[in-house]
Scaffold this active site. Structure first.
Site, PDB file in Angstrom:
ATOM      1  N   GLY A 239       0.816  -1.208   0.000  1.00  0.00           N
ATOM      2  CA  GLY A 239       0.000   0.000   0.000  1.00  0.00           C
ATOM      3  C   GLY A 239       0.847   1.254   0.000  1.00  0.00           C
ATOM      4  O   GLY A 239       1.941   1.295   0.553  1.00  0.00           O
TER       5      GLY A 239
ATOM      6  N   ASP B 121      -8.329  10.822   9.255  1.00  0.00           N
ATOM      7  CA  ASP B 121      -8.355  10.425   7.835  1.00  0.00           C
ATOM      8  C   ASP B 121      -9.210   9.163   7.671  1.00  0.00           C
ATOM      9  O   ASP B 121      -8.761   8.167   7.110  1.00  0.00           O
ATOM     10  CB  ASP B 121      -6.930  10.186   7.326  1.00  0.00           C
TER      11      ASP B 121
ATOM     12  N   GLY C  16       0.305   5.672   0.377  1.00  0.00           N
ATOM     13  CA  GLY C  16      -0.620   6.720   0.751  1.00  0.00           C
ATOM     14  C   GLY C  16       0.092   8.040   0.917  1.00  0.00           C
ATOM     15  O   GLY C  16       1.302   8.165   0.692  1.00  0.00           O
ATOM     16  N   GLY C  17      -0.684   9.070   1.304  1.00  0.00           N
ATOM     17  CA  GLY C  17      -0.118  10.393   1.471  1.00  0.00           C
ATOM     18  C   GLY C  17       0.856  10.497   2.614  1.00  0.00           C
ATOM     19  O   GLY C  17       1.670  11.417   2.665  1.00  0.00           O
TER      20      GLY C  17
ATOM     21  N   LYS D 282       5.209   0.292   8.195  1.00  0.00           N
ATOM     22  CA  LYS D 282       4.923   1.564   7.526  1.00  0.00           C
ATOM     23  C   LYS D 282       6.107   2.508   7.644  1.00  0.00           C
ATOM     24  O   LYS D 282       6.551   2.838   8.733  1.00  0.00           O
ATOM     25  CB  LYS D 282       3.683   2.223   8.133  1.00  0.00           C
TER      26      LYS D 282
ATOM     27  N   GLY E  26       2.872   7.708   3.727  1.00  0.00           N
ATOM     28  CA  GLY E  26       3.994   6.788   3.644  1.00  0.00           C
ATOM     29  C   GLY E  26       3.674   5.543   2.840  1.00  0.00           C
ATOM     30  O   GLY E  26       2.618   5.431   2.221  1.00  0.00           O
ATOM     31  N   THR E  27       4.626   4.580   2.862  1.00  0.00           N
ATOM     32  CA  THR E  27       4.493   3.326   2.131  1.00  0.00           C
ATOM     33  C   THR E  27       4.443   2.178   3.129  1.00  0.00           C
ATOM     34  O   THR E  27       5.178   2.167   4.112  1.00  0.00           O
ATOM     35  CB  THR E  27       5.687   3.136   1.176  1.00  0.00           C
ATOM     36  N   VAL E  28       3.564   1.200   2.853  1.00  0.00           N
ATOM     37  CA  VAL E  28       3.390   0.061   3.762  1.00  0.00           C
ATOM     38  C   VAL E  28       3.952  -1.201   3.092  1.00  0.00           C
ATOM     39  O   VAL E  28       3.654  -1.484   1.929  1.00  0.00           O
ATOM     40  CB  VAL E  28       1.911  -0.148   4.120  1.00  0.00           C
TER      41      VAL E  28
END
Length: 743
Positions: A427, A544, A429-430, A448, A432-434
């Site tokens: 995944g 969020d 997102g705004g 994360k 970070g990266t998972v």
């Protein structure tokens, strides 16, 4: 100021850009290659293939340019936008755009003039480079933000308390924000609650735009006049990344339109949110990988600096080799003279000196290695302390139950994620990266890597981690630990295997989701948010809430995740968030106006999630018209006109379900109230959904007593039923017994 009035006309050029660069690869399968007779330059700008002047010269319409003379100067245009530079090596194009949003106050007339700038690259092979560009906000007491289809990013600049300085853009008269990855559309907005009109005696202007970092240099004169607009003549340079086609390299290589036609060329997958590729020349080669024979060997020996030093350089394909002139030999890549063999007595001092030199070199190397390791260790220790690791460690030792939370080393997480391999990404997102990881204990985790962290969070990070670690709720993704010895801390969560609610609703799996399943997911999520707001030791605001932040396990039980925008509930009214964060379509309008995050902001966002479950529509549709762009606006309009059935998902519309559906819709309507005071609390929302779920199951039992009895006689069938939930098994069994006995 006269030039500013023409910006509305110039802004219309973006419309022509979109019309002229429509990506037509879906209908054209044209073999790649150079078109003969096509100009290689337009004015001072090189036009390398796949770009071309005219459709017959470009690879496809996405790279079609017009070479036009404007005011006596020949220049290439994409639509009506000037192209400044094209780089094949970086797969970028630099354009002059009019996408500047501005507002200027004229004290003589007491009027405020303004213009909104925007850029739309949707359905083109381009996106805004997050590396080369930045969001610029200029003005006094100005809060402005860039809105795209998925992000709202902005910052606050002020002229109070800090002196303005040339070449400094850090909040005083000017502030900057990073451009998110993969953005193809944005609009610039000002928050009307912040302006500099009251105390201004001169013309004062505010601006927001996205432009090339290297081209911007702040001047204090930009704030009090129209100098910024005049300096750039209403056009700012912006760097766009591009790709050849919406296909990964593995798929593109099997098509006739594969563009990397040169020998010694390589295909490179794009790293945006969707697949695509571009080409580059292999190492040791340069030129145009999109032309047959376009990648030529680099003659390293003809460079200004001889790579072989004083030796003989010989060029080879893709590389070079070094040798020495007669009377010399090579050691460690350096040519040194051959010494005559000395006598035994003459050699002894030489041997001694050589041994001493070797020992000295080894000692110096070891000292440097020890120093570097010590420096690395000290740096990790500094990061650990900076993020509150010492406080966190001491609190963990003193508090009961804190031993379940672990402080990981960077090396542990690198091994768990195969050095943070792209193959482990689950995944983006705004925040970070998972990555999916496997610890040495064979426990699957989600790691994360956050992108940034502000100074306030650095100071409070240790305390906040301790609070988040104590969250223990079946519907909240468990935080297992963190890594603090890096510049931006990494978080380790439990791994939830069945994807997100967004994927379930909008993934087009062709699978019918029953109302009971949807209602169960909604109730689980509401219970989690209620717990965060009022059940945790310290109240937590998520910040969020959206369907992509609700994970599902194998039994479709919901778990709320991603606390990247979360904050601990403010303890007094003076706490203020200057950076508006969130996801477009879910953002609380009251939060966007006040910049103050409350528990009712989460309630609003959860209301949008309820609408997704009811309608199977996305919260924001850029291609729709008017209020249909926003799912919440479309829903409120349908409720007002008593047209609820029109927007409901066909998969759950049923006469037996309408009473339940209307109750859920009414609950969503209350959650979406414009004023936060009129919205229910998450605890009230969870209780309402629980009552609706029990009422739905009770209705099903009364209508299907014989089928329920057969299910109770076969537990294995019950385990796989999408109609009856496991957690109500005992309640339903008792209800059937009552029905059979006549009670």
């Amino acid at each position: 100021m006269t030039k500013l009035r023409y910006s509305r006309f110039l802004l219309s050029g973006h419309i022509f850009l979109i019309l002229s660069v429509i990506w037509a690869l879906a209908t054209a399968d044209v073999p790649a290659g150079q078109r003969s007779g096509c100009p290689a330059k337009c004015g001072d700008v090189d036009i390398p293939f796949p770009y071309g002047v005219g459709k017959e010269c470009a690879l496809h319409d996405g790279f079609n340019l017009n070479c036009t003379t404007v005011e006596g100067v020949e220049m290439p245009l994409a639509g009506h936008i000037q192209v400044i530079k094209i780089s094949l090596a970086n797969s970028t194009a630099t354009l002059n755009t009019t996408a500047i949003s501005w507002k200027c106050y004229h004290p003589a007339t007491g009027t405020m003039n303004s213009e909104k700038g925007w850029l739309n690259l949707t359905n083109t092979p381009y996106w805004i480079s997050e590396v080369d560009n930045t969001v610029i906000v200029i003005g006094c007491n100005t809060l402005a933000y860039m809105r795209s289809s998925a992000y709202v990013i902005g910052c606050f600049s002020t002229c109070e308390g800090t002196a303005l300085e040339n070449n400094t853009c850090s909040g005083a008269g000017c502030c900057q924000a990073d451009v998110p990855k993969g953005i193809q559309y944005y609009e610039g907005y000002f928050n009307g609650n912040y302006n500099n009109t009251k105390n201004s005696q001169d013309i004062s202007c505010s601006y927001i735009t996205v432009m090339e970092k290297a081209a911007f240099n702040f001047k204090t004169s930009y704030v009090k006049s129209t100098v910024f607009y005049d300096t750039y003549k209403g056009k700012v340079p912006i760097v766009l990344n591009w790709q050849i086609a919406e296909s990964a390299c593995m798929d593109a290589k099997n098509t006739s339109s594969y563009a990397c036609v040169s020998n010694h060329s390589a295909c490179v997958d794009s790293t945006t949110h969707k697949p695509g590729y571009h080409c580059k020349c292999s190492d040791g080669y340069e030129g145009n990988p999109y032309l047959a024979g376009g990648c030529q060997d680099i003659d390293e020996c003809q460079r200004l600096v001889n790579p072989c030093g004083d030796g003989i350089c010989k060029n080879t394909l893709g590389n070079y080799s070094c040798s020495c002139y007669p009377g010399n030999y090579m050691t460690n890549g350096i040519c040194v003279p051959i010494q005559k063999t000395p006598s035994r007595f003459q050699a002894m001092p030489v041997v001694g000196a050589s041994v001493g030199l070797v020992v000295l070199v080894i000692a110096v190397a070891c000292a440097c290695l020890i120093q570097e390791r010590r420096k690395l260790r000290n740096m990790k220790l500094a990061y650990f302390r900076q993020h509150g690791g010492t406080i966190l460690f001491e609190e963990m030792r003193s508090q009961q139950g804190a031993d379940a939370f672990k402080i990981f080393s960077e090396e542990e997480l690198q091994q768990a994620t195969n050095r943070f391999s792209e193959k482990q990404v689950i995944g983006r997102g705004g925040h970070g990266t998972v990555y999916k990881g496997l610890l040495k204990s064979n426990v699957e985790v989600a790691v994360k890597r956050c992108m940034t962290i502000d100074e306030q969070h650095k100071k409070e990070f240790g305390k906040e981690m301790l609070i988040l670690a104590q969250i223990n709720h079946r519907n909240v993704v468990k935080l297992l630990g963190c890594c603090l010895e890096v510049e931006v801390p990494m978080l380790v969560y439990e791994f939830v295997p069945n994807g997100t609610l967004f994927d379930l609703i909008h993934g087009n799996h062709g699978w019918r989701i029953s109302l009971a399943t949807r209602l169960g997911i909604a109730h689980d999520s509401a219970e989690a948010l209620s717990y965060l707001h009022s059940g945790a030791s310290t109240p937590i605001l998520h910040g969020d809430v959206k369907s992509s932040n609700i994970l599902l396990d194998d039994n479709h039980k919901a778990k709320v995740s991603d606390f990247g925008a979360s904050i601990l509930a403010p303890t007094d009214e003076s706490q203020f968030v200057t950076l508006v964060q969130g996801t477009c379509g879910y953002l609380d309008p009251e939060y966007m106006q006040t910049c103050q995050l409350t528990d009712k902001s989460d309630v609003y966002s959860f209301g949008v999630v309820l609408l997704e479950l009811l309608t199977c529509k996305k919260p924001f549709n850029l291609d729709a018209l008017g209020q249909e762009k926003s799912l919440s606006m479309m829903f409120m309009s349908a409720m007002k006109e008593n047209r609820l059935e029109v927007i409901l998902d066909d998969g759950i519309k049923d006469e037996d379900n309408m009473e339940i559906l209307e109750e859920i819709a009414e609950l969503a309507k209350h959650c979406l109230e414009m004023s936060g005071e009129n919205r229910p609390s998450m605890k009230e929302v969870a209780e309402k959904l629980d009552r609706l779920r029990k009422m739905m199951h009770h209705t099903w039992l009364q209508q299907n007593p014989e089928e329920m009895e057969s299910l109770l006689e076969e537990p294995s069938a019950m385990a796989h039923s999408t109609i009856v939930s496991d957690q109500y098994f005992s309640i339903e069994k008792k209800a059937v017994t009552n029905l059979q006995s006549g009670r």
